[in-house]
Scaffold this motif. Structure first.
Motif, PDB file in Angstrom:
ATOM      1  N   VAL A  91      48.448  47.090  38.384  1.00 44.35           N
ATOM      2  CA  VAL A  91      48.805  46.245  39.519  1.00 44.35           C
ATOM      3  C   VAL A  91      48.899  47.120  40.770  1.00 44.35           C
ATOM      4  O   VAL A  91      49.692  48.058  40.820  1.00 44.35           O
ATOM      5  CB  VAL A  91      50.152  45.518  39.274  1.00 44.35           C
ATOM      6  CG1 VAL A  91      50.428  44.536  40.413  1.00 44.35           C
ATOM      7  CG2 VAL A  91      50.144  44.784  37.934  1.00 44.35           C
ATOM      8  N   TYR A  92      48.051  46.802  41.734  1.00 45.51           N
ATOM      9  CA  TYR A  92      48.014  47.560  42.987  1.00 45.51           C
ATOM     10  C   TYR A  92      48.939  46.897  44.004  1.00 45.51           C
ATOM     11  O   TYR A  92      48.641  45.819  44.507  1.00 45.51           O
ATOM     12  CB  TYR A  92      46.582  47.633  43.531  1.00 45.51           C
ATOM     13  CG  TYR A  92      45.673  48.471  42.667  1.00 45.51           C
ATOM     14  CD1 TYR A  92      45.542  49.840  42.886  1.00 45.51           C
ATOM     15  CD2 TYR A  92      44.967  47.908  41.601  1.00 45.51           C
ATOM     16  CE1 TYR A  92      44.729  50.625  42.073  1.00 45.51           C
ATOM     17  CE2 TYR A  92      44.155  48.683  40.788  1.00 45.51           C
ATOM     18  CZ  TYR A  92      44.040  50.040  41.042  1.00 45.51           C
ATOM     19  OH  TYR A  92      43.239  50.811  40.228  1.00 45.51           O
ATOM     20  N   MET A  93      50.046  47.551  44.297  1.00 43.63           N
ATOM     21  CA  MET A  93      51.021  46.967  45.218  1.00 43.63           C
ATOM     22  C   MET A  93      50.913  47.530  46.637  1.00 43.63           C
ATOM     23  O   MET A  93      51.680  47.143  47.517  1.00 43.63           O
ATOM     24  CB  MET A  93      52.436  47.156  44.649  1.00 43.63           C
ATOM     25  CG  MET A  93      52.626  46.405  43.325  1.00 43.63           C
ATOM     26  SD  MET A  93      54.204  46.720  42.488  1.00 43.63           S
ATOM     27  CE  MET A  93      55.390  46.075  43.655  1.00 43.63           C
ATOM     28  N   ASN A  94      49.987  48.469  46.843  1.00 41.24           N
ATOM     29  CA  ASN A  94      49.766  49.019  48.186  1.00 41.24           C
ATOM     30  C   ASN A  94      48.274  49.111  48.455  1.00 41.24           C
ATOM     31  O   ASN A  94      47.476  49.130  47.527  1.00 41.24           O
ATOM     32  CB  ASN A  94      50.350  50.435  48.302  1.00 41.24           C
ATOM     33  CG  ASN A  94      51.807  50.496  47.940  1.00 41.24           C
ATOM     34  OD1 ASN A  94      52.165  50.705  46.788  1.00 41.24           O
ATOM     35  ND2 ASN A  94      52.656  50.294  48.922  1.00 41.24           N
ATOM     36  N   ILE A  95      47.935  49.209  49.734  1.00 37.58           N
ATOM     37  CA  ILE A  95      46.529  49.342  50.135  1.00 37.58           C
ATOM     38  C   ILE A  95      45.908  50.610  49.535  1.00 37.58           C
ATOM     39  O   ILE A  95      46.480  51.684  49.623  1.00 37.58           O
ATOM     40  CB  ILE A  95      46.439  49.459  51.689  1.00 37.58           C
ATOM     41  CG1 ILE A  95      47.023  48.217  52.349  1.00 37.58           C
ATOM     42  CG2 ILE A  95      45.014  49.732  52.164  1.00 37.58           C
ATOM     43  CD1 ILE A  95      46.229  46.957  52.148  1.00 37.58           C
ATOM     44  N   THR A  96      44.746  50.461  48.933  1.00 39.13           N
ATOM     45  CA  THR A  96      44.002  51.617  48.417  1.00 39.13           C
ATOM     46  C   THR A  96      42.542  51.223  48.216  1.00 39.13           C
ATOM     47  O   THR A  96      42.141  50.138  48.642  1.00 39.13           O
ATOM     48  CB  THR A  96      44.652  52.161  47.124  1.00 39.13           C
ATOM     49  OG1 THR A  96      43.945  53.325  46.722  1.00 39.13           O
ATOM     50  CG2 THR A  96      44.655  51.136  45.997  1.00 39.13           C
ATOM     51  N   THR A  97      41.757  52.091  47.571  1.00 37.82           N
ATOM     52  CA  THR A  97      40.351  51.786  47.307  1.00 37.82           C
ATOM     53  C   THR A  97      40.238  50.535  46.436  1.00 37.82           C
ATOM     54  O   THR A  97      40.970  50.396  45.464  1.00 37.82           O
ATOM     55  CB  THR A  97      39.690  52.972  46.558  1.00 37.82           C
ATOM     56  OG1 THR A  97      39.938  54.161  47.299  1.00 37.82           O
ATOM     57  CG2 THR A  97      38.197  52.761  46.396  1.00 37.82           C
ATOM     58  N   ASP A 101      51.368  39.756  48.375  1.00 34.40           N
ATOM     59  CA  ASP A 101      52.246  38.595  48.476  1.00 34.40           C
ATOM     60  C   ASP A 101      53.188  38.491  47.276  1.00 34.40           C
ATOM     61  O   ASP A 101      52.797  38.590  46.122  1.00 34.40           O
ATOM     62  CB  ASP A 101      51.323  37.363  48.600  1.00 34.40           C
ATOM     63  CG  ASP A 101      51.964  36.113  48.072  1.00 34.40           C
ATOM     64  OD1 ASP A 101      51.355  35.486  47.197  1.00 34.40           O
ATOM     65  OD2 ASP A 101      53.066  35.787  48.524  1.00 34.40           O
ATOM     66  N   ASP A 102      54.465  38.308  47.536  1.00 37.55           N
ATOM     67  CA  ASP A 102      55.477  38.285  46.482  1.00 37.55           C
ATOM     68  C   ASP A 102      55.238  37.205  45.437  1.00 37.55           C
ATOM     69  O   ASP A 102      55.469  37.426  44.257  1.00 37.55           O
ATOM     70  CB  ASP A 102      56.859  38.053  47.093  1.00 37.55           C
ATOM     71  CG  ASP A 102      57.466  39.368  47.529  1.00 37.55           C
ATOM     72  OD1 ASP A 102      56.770  40.388  47.393  1.00 37.55           O
ATOM     73  OD2 ASP A 102      58.606  39.363  48.007  1.00 37.55           O
ATOM     74  N   GLY A 103      54.758  36.072  45.861  1.00 34.52           N
ATOM     75  CA  GLY A 103      54.508  34.976  44.925  1.00 34.52           C
ATOM     76  C   GLY A 103      53.533  35.390  43.847  1.00 34.52           C
ATOM     77  O   GLY A 103      53.757  35.183  42.658  1.00 34.52           O
ATOM     78  N   LYS A 104      52.454  36.053  44.269  1.00 42.57           N
ATOM     79  CA  LYS A 104      51.416  36.465  43.309  1.00 42.57           C
ATOM     80  C   LYS A 104      51.920  37.577  42.396  1.00 42.57           C
ATOM     81  O   LYS A 104      51.660  37.593  41.201  1.00 42.57           O
ATOM     82  CB  LYS A 104      50.173  36.925  44.069  1.00 42.57           C
ATOM     83  CG  LYS A 104      49.517  35.805  44.871  1.00 42.57           C
ATOM     84  CD  LYS A 104      48.049  35.700  44.528  1.00 42.57           C
ATOM     85  CE  LYS A 104      47.407  34.500  45.184  1.00 42.57           C
ATOM     86  NZ  LYS A 104      46.971  34.766  46.547  1.00 42.57           N
ATOM     87  N   LEU A 105      52.642  38.492  43.001  1.00 44.87           N
ATOM     88  CA  LEU A 105      53.190  39.609  42.212  1.00 44.87           C
ATOM     89  C   LEU A 105      54.098  39.065  41.131  1.00 44.87           C
ATOM     90  O   LEU A 105      54.035  39.470  39.967  1.00 44.87           O
ATOM     91  CB  LEU A 105      54.055  40.488  43.117  1.00 44.87           C
ATOM     92  CG  LEU A 105      53.486  41.782  43.635  1.00 44.87           C
ATOM     93  CD1 LEU A 105      54.573  42.532  44.382  1.00 44.87           C
ATOM     94  CD2 LEU A 105      52.920  42.633  42.509  1.00 44.87           C
ATOM     95  N   GLU A 124      62.427  46.051  40.128  1.00 39.04           N
ATOM     96  CA  GLU A 124      63.170  44.787  40.163  1.00 39.04           C
ATOM     97  C   GLU A 124      62.445  43.704  39.330  1.00 39.04           C
ATOM     98  O   GLU A 124      63.048  43.032  38.502  1.00 39.04           O
ATOM     99  CB  GLU A 124      63.274  44.360  41.627  1.00 39.04           C
ATOM    100  CG  GLU A 124      64.146  43.166  41.920  1.00 39.04           C
ATOM    101  CD  GLU A 124      63.936  42.722  43.375  1.00 39.04           C
ATOM    102  OE1 GLU A 124      63.968  43.589  44.288  1.00 39.04           O
ATOM    103  OE2 GLU A 124      63.709  41.518  43.588  1.00 39.04           O
ATOM    104  N   LEU A 125      61.133  43.582  39.565  1.00 42.45           N
ATOM    105  CA  LEU A 125      60.371  42.556  38.844  1.00 42.45           C
ATOM    106  C   LEU A 125      60.299  42.845  37.340  1.00 42.45           C
ATOM    107  O   LEU A 125      60.418  41.935  36.517  1.00 42.45           O
ATOM    108  CB  LEU A 125      58.960  42.437  39.426  1.00 42.45           C
ATOM    109  CG  LEU A 125      58.875  41.740  40.784  1.00 42.45           C
ATOM    110  CD1 LEU A 125      57.489  41.908  41.386  1.00 42.45           C
ATOM    111  CD2 LEU A 125      59.219  40.255  40.657  1.00 42.45           C
TER     112      LEU A 125
END
Ligand code: DOR
Ligand code: ZN
Ligand code: ZN
Length: 354
Positions: A100-106, A113-117, A144-145
């Motif tokens: 799961v990519y939670m920050n901008i990267t390649t 968006d929190d809903g999708k996460l 937390e999630l």
């Protein structure tokens, strides 16, 4: 005394082999040859190709393309942007986890968006770990999630002092959380960035010297080392808009052996960080006929021209190391002799235990 030291086959749990759809950077053949040349007999590949691994069909295609072409064993992670929840059940037995990519990267897999996460964390089956790219503040969100939905969490490429301290504290509270450090964050920091230019750009970016020291100081809380082997071509790196990522499969073990020779690391710890813990966390079986022999006394300079990776460069080029891979054996067959790859591809596509 034996001249060579025999290590169990090394596992790199974090590589980007770029196959299919970015094979101008790397492909299954060149990436797994680079793995063998680096002493690795198993690698686990990430889903963030231009054609990402988001469906059962995409995973099946990737597996079929890898078969008969890989020189070492290869396993896969699944990806998600929160819209492929229905696929989870169909692929759960074929992948080692979800990235799961939670920050901008390649790549195009960033979930902001929190809903999708939330949806991803809620629906990913508990039987497999969740691997997060979570830098800085998003790390707290991931913890937390994972706590909320009772999922096992693995934090990829930890860089910062605050991050490793947060993970250490979370472990001490008893949560099932594991983490990885990329080799480049143990051997490079911001003081190297200027000289490296685009060849030292990756996500997360290099930390400060203090961050790097805190990683070395917290080895007890680091489960394993991954290369985050993320090859891009020289042309791409020298373009005005360089992509993030550096190759690392062929340099991790020599750098770690150098640290052992300098007494900054014990051989026991090296084995734990590159074989034992990855095996435990991912559920990969030990095979006594699969091993890597190293000569701890050979000194050499890392050179771009000696590399097997298709990208043909390393952020460590010019560095002197002590400790060389002299032979790699896969299921009883010599597949690398210290100079060249021997024979046809003998790797397998591997799956986690059920
Ligand atoms: O630097 C990086 N490169 N970080 C990532 O998260 C992705 C990787 C890539 O695929 O190039
Ligand atoms: Zn990442
Ligand atoms: Zn990565």
């Amino acid at each position: 005394m034996a001249k060579y030291l025999r290590l169990p086959g090394l596992i790199d749990p974090h590589v980007h082999l770029r196959d299919p759809s970015a094979t101008h950077k790397e492909d299954f053949e060149t990436g797994t040859q680079a793995a063998l040349a680096g002493g690795y007999t198993t690698v686990i590949d990430m889903p963030n190709n231009p054609v990402p691994t988001l469906t059962k069909a995409a995973l099946k295609d990737k597996i079929n393309r890898a078969k008969h072409r890989v020189y070492c064993d290869v396993g896969f992670y699944f990806g998600s942007t929160g819209e492929n929840i229905k696929e989870f059940k169909k692929i759960i037995n074929k992948v080692f986890g979800i990235k799961v990519y939670m920050n901008i990267t390649t790549g195009m897999l960033v979930v902001g968006d929190d809903g999708k996460l939330d949806t991803i964390f809620k629906h990913w089956p508990r039987t497999r770990r969740m691997f997060v790219h979570a830098e800085g503040n998003t790390l707290a969100k991931a913890i937390e999630l994972a706590t909320l939905y009772k999922k096992r969490l693995h934090v990829c490429h930890v860089v910062l002092k605050e991050e490793i301290e947060m993970i250490r504290d979370t472990k001490k509270r008893g949560m099932d959380i594991t983490c990885e450090v990329s080799c480049h964050n143990l051997f490079l920091d911001k003081t190297n960035a200027k000289k490296l230019g685009p060849f030292g750009l990756m996500k997360p970016g290099l930390g400060t010297k203090i961050d790097r020291q805190s990683l070395w100081g917290n080895l007890d809380f680091i489960d394993y080392i991954g290369s985050d082997h993320a090859p891009h071509t020289k042309e791409e790196k020298l373009s005005g808009n360089p992509p993030f990522g550096v190759p690392g499969l062929e340099t991790t073990l020599p750098l770690l052996l150098t640290a052992v020779s300098e007494k900054r690391l014990t051989m026991d710890r090296l084995i734990k960080l590159t074989c034992t813990r990855p095996r435990e966390i991912l559920g990969i079986l030990y095979d006594k006929e699969t091993y890597t022999e190293v000569d701890q006394n050979i000194k050499y300079e890392i050179r771009n021209t000696d590399l097997f990776t298709k990208c043909g460069w390393s952020p460590f080029a010019g560095m002197n190391v002590k400790g060389k891979i002299v032979r790699v054996v896969l299921r009883g067959k010599t597949v690398f002799d210290g100079e060249k790859i021997i024979g046809l591809p003998k790797g397998k596509v591997i799956f986690p235990p059920n």
